[in-house]
Design a protein around this motif. Structure first.
Motif, mmCIF file in Angstrom:
data_model
loop_
_atom_site.group_PDB
_atom_site.id
_atom_site.type_symbol
_atom_site.label_atom_id
_atom_site.label_comp_id
_atom_site.label_asym_id
_atom_site.label_seq_id
_atom_site.Cartn_x
_atom_site.Cartn_y
_atom_site.Cartn_z
ATOM 1 N N ARG A 146 -0.404 -9.743 8.137
ATOM 2 C CA ARG A 146 0.202 -8.682 8.454
ATOM 3 C C ARG A 146 -0.990 -7.501 8.049
ATOM 4 O O ARG A 146 -1.489 -6.828 8.366
ATOM 5 C CB ARG A 146 1.981 -8.323 7.519
ATOM 6 C CG ARG A 146 1.777 -7.137 7.317
ATOM 7 C CD ARG A 146 2.849 -6.818 7.099
ATOM 8 N NE ARG A 146 3.664 -5.387 7.320
ATOM 9 C CZ ARG A 146 3.926 -4.882 8.550
ATOM 10 N NH1 ARG A 146 3.858 -4.848 9.565
ATOM 11 N NH2 ARG A 146 3.860 -3.378 8.678
ATOM 12 N N THR A 147 -1.700 -7.607 7.012
ATOM 13 C CA THR A 147 -2.760 -6.936 6.061
ATOM 14 C C THR A 147 -3.862 -7.132 7.438
ATOM 15 O O THR A 147 -4.791 -5.904 7.115
ATOM 16 C CB THR A 147 -3.355 -7.520 4.419
ATOM 17 O OG1 THR A 147 -2.218 -7.305 3.930
ATOM 18 C CG2 THR A 147 -4.440 -6.598 4.110
ATOM 19 N N LEU A 148 -4.048 -8.407 7.565
ATOM 20 C CA LEU A 148 -5.395 -8.557 8.148
ATOM 21 C C LEU A 148 -5.219 -7.609 10.314
ATOM 22 O O LEU A 148 -6.965 -7.413 10.093
ATOM 23 C CB LEU A 148 -5.406 -9.992 8.278
ATOM 24 C CG LEU A 148 -6.731 -10.148 9.505
ATOM 25 C CD1 LEU A 148 -8.378 -10.235 8.766
ATOM 26 C CD2 LEU A 148 -7.227 -12.029 9.901
ATOM 27 N N ARG A 175 1.577 3.110 10.797
ATOM 28 C CA ARG A 175 0.686 4.113 10.917
ATOM 29 C C ARG A 175 0.225 4.603 9.604
ATOM 30 O O ARG A 175 -1.463 4.762 9.758
ATOM 31 C CB ARG A 175 1.244 5.234 11.834
ATOM 32 C CG ARG A 175 1.658 4.789 13.739
ATOM 33 C CD ARG A 175 2.135 5.576 14.143
ATOM 34 N NE ARG A 175 1.977 4.912 15.461
ATOM 35 C CZ ARG A 175 0.347 4.883 16.416
ATOM 36 N NH1 ARG A 175 -0.507 4.881 16.505
ATOM 37 N NH2 ARG A 175 0.864 4.232 17.723
ATOM 38 N N ASP A 176 1.486 5.153 8.320
ATOM 39 C CA ASP A 176 0.579 5.703 7.722
ATOM 40 C C ASP A 176 -0.198 5.022 6.860
ATOM 41 O O ASP A 176 -0.908 5.119 6.177
ATOM 42 C CB ASP A 176 2.175 6.313 6.518
ATOM 43 C CG ASP A 176 2.525 6.176 7.434
ATOM 44 O OD1 ASP A 176 2.804 7.368 7.357
ATOM 45 O OD2 ASP A 176 4.468 6.586 6.910
ATOM 46 N N TRP A 177 -0.436 3.720 6.316
ATOM 47 C CA TRP A 177 -1.139 1.841 5.754
ATOM 48 C C TRP A 177 -2.366 1.844 6.864
ATOM 49 O O TRP A 177 -3.367 2.241 6.275
ATOM 50 C CB TRP A 177 -0.674 0.899 6.041
ATOM 51 C CG TRP A 177 -1.648 -0.419 4.644
ATOM 52 C CD1 TRP A 177 -1.837 0.483 3.685
ATOM 53 C CD2 TRP A 177 -1.301 -1.785 5.307
ATOM 54 N NE1 TRP A 177 -2.439 -0.781 3.351
ATOM 55 C CE2 TRP A 177 -1.649 -1.957 3.780
ATOM 56 C CE3 TRP A 177 -0.215 -2.358 5.679
ATOM 57 C CZ2 TRP A 177 -1.482 -3.340 3.593
ATOM 58 C CZ3 TRP A 177 -0.106 -3.867 5.560
ATOM 59 C CH2 TRP A 177 -1.528 -4.685 4.611
ATOM 60 N N ILE A 178 -2.549 2.362 8.178
ATOM 61 C CA ILE A 178 -3.815 2.371 8.162
ATOM 62 C C ILE A 178 -4.583 3.634 8.141
ATOM 63 O O ILE A 178 -5.993 3.144 8.130
ATOM 64 C CB ILE A 178 -3.764 2.607 10.207
ATOM 65 C CG1 ILE A 178 -2.655 0.745 10.525
ATOM 66 C CG2 ILE A 178 -4.493 2.469 10.772
ATOM 67 C CD1 ILE A 178 -2.440 0.490 12.124
ATOM 68 N N GLN A 179 -4.051 5.019 8.604
ATOM 69 C CA GLN A 179 -4.440 5.872 7.951
ATOM 70 C C GLN A 179 -4.855 5.920 6.267
ATOM 71 O O GLN A 179 -6.413 6.418 6.030
ATOM 72 C CB GLN A 179 -3.884 7.055 7.747
ATOM 73 C CG GLN A 179 -4.361 8.135 7.523
ATOM 74 C CD GLN A 179 -5.392 8.941 8.745
ATOM 75 O OE1 GLN A 179 -4.680 8.508 10.046
ATOM 76 N NE2 GLN A 179 -5.975 9.228 8.473
ATOM 77 N N ARG A 180 -4.144 5.788 5.533
ATOM 78 C CA ARG A 180 -5.063 5.290 4.135
ATOM 79 C C ARG A 180 -6.113 4.630 4.042
ATOM 80 O O ARG A 180 -6.862 5.353 3.522
ATOM 81 C CB ARG A 180 -4.127 4.515 3.569
ATOM 82 C CG ARG A 180 -2.753 5.548 3.017
ATOM 83 C CD ARG A 180 -1.666 5.468 1.819
ATOM 84 N NE ARG A 180 -1.446 4.196 1.843
ATOM 85 C CZ ARG A 180 0.262 3.584 1.931
ATOM 86 N NH1 ARG A 180 0.515 4.080 2.519
ATOM 87 N NH2 ARG A 180 -0.203 2.414 2.031
ATOM 88 N N GLY A 210 -2.268 -3.846 -1.097
ATOM 89 C CA GLY A 210 -1.293 -3.893 -0.819
ATOM 90 C C GLY A 210 -0.495 -2.665 0.527
ATOM 91 O O GLY A 210 -1.076 -2.050 0.046
ATOM 92 N N GLU A 211 0.289 -2.927 1.265
ATOM 93 C CA GLU A 211 0.841 -1.779 2.470
ATOM 94 C C GLU A 211 1.323 -0.452 1.208
ATOM 95 O O GLU A 211 1.332 0.593 1.935
ATOM 96 C CB GLU A 211 2.284 -2.414 3.082
ATOM 97 C CG GLU A 211 2.465 -1.747 4.336
ATOM 98 C CD GLU A 211 2.847 -2.075 5.081
ATOM 99 O OE1 GLU A 211 3.404 -2.067 5.855
ATOM 100 O OE2 GLU A 211 3.639 -3.746 5.188
ATOM 101 N N HIS A 212 2.313 -0.699 0.250
ATOM 102 C CA HIS A 212 3.199 0.127 -0.306
ATOM 103 C C HIS A 212 1.629 0.576 -1.861
ATOM 104 O O HIS A 212 2.364 1.213 -2.677
ATOM 105 C CB HIS A 212 4.531 -0.101 -0.837
ATOM 106 C CG HIS A 212 4.821 -0.542 0.517
ATOM 107 N ND1 HIS A 212 5.482 0.294 1.792
ATOM 108 C CD2 HIS A 212 4.922 -1.443 0.934
ATOM 109 C CE1 HIS A 212 6.415 0.031 2.787
ATOM 110 N NE2 HIS A 212 5.580 -1.658 2.908
#
Length: 105
Positions: free
Chosen positions: A18-20, A74-79, A94-96
């Motif tokens: 998921r992270t990758l 999309r929020d994680w990609i933007q960060r 991590g995602e959050h």
């Protein structure tokens, strides 16, 4: 558990699929635009941090363990993309997580 290979040097970096997938989205977009940046992470079995300079002329390979594509946040990609623009570059979190210690396996 996926793997990130960079410049055919050294061992691959183990990163959960998921992270990758999110990292791939950011890296490929930046490289398509011929933008360079740093990527940093901390492996849980080591002290300290590793940082690499990501450049369009250096080969990168994403190897996923799973066969199904990941639904992207999309929020994680933007960060991640926003952090690439900062002097510190992308710090793998991590995602959050908004900030804090970088993580990779």
């Amino acid at each position: 558990m996926g793997q990130l290979y960079y410049d055919h040097m050294g061992p691959a970096v183990d990163v959960d699929d998921r992270t990758l997938a999110h990292l791939k989205a950011v890296i490929t977009t930046k490289l398509r635009r011929s933008e360079s940046f740093t990527l940093s992470w901390q492996a849980p079995d080591r002290h300290g941090r590793t940082t690499v300079w990501i450049h369009p002329s250096i080969p990168v390979k994403f190897l996923f363990d799973g066969q199904e594509p990941t639904q992207l946040n999309r929020d994680w990609i933007q960060r991640l993309a926003d952090s690439a623009l900062e002097g510190r570059g992308i710090i793998l979190t991590g995602e959050h997580e908004d900030s804090g210690a970088p993580t990779a396996s």
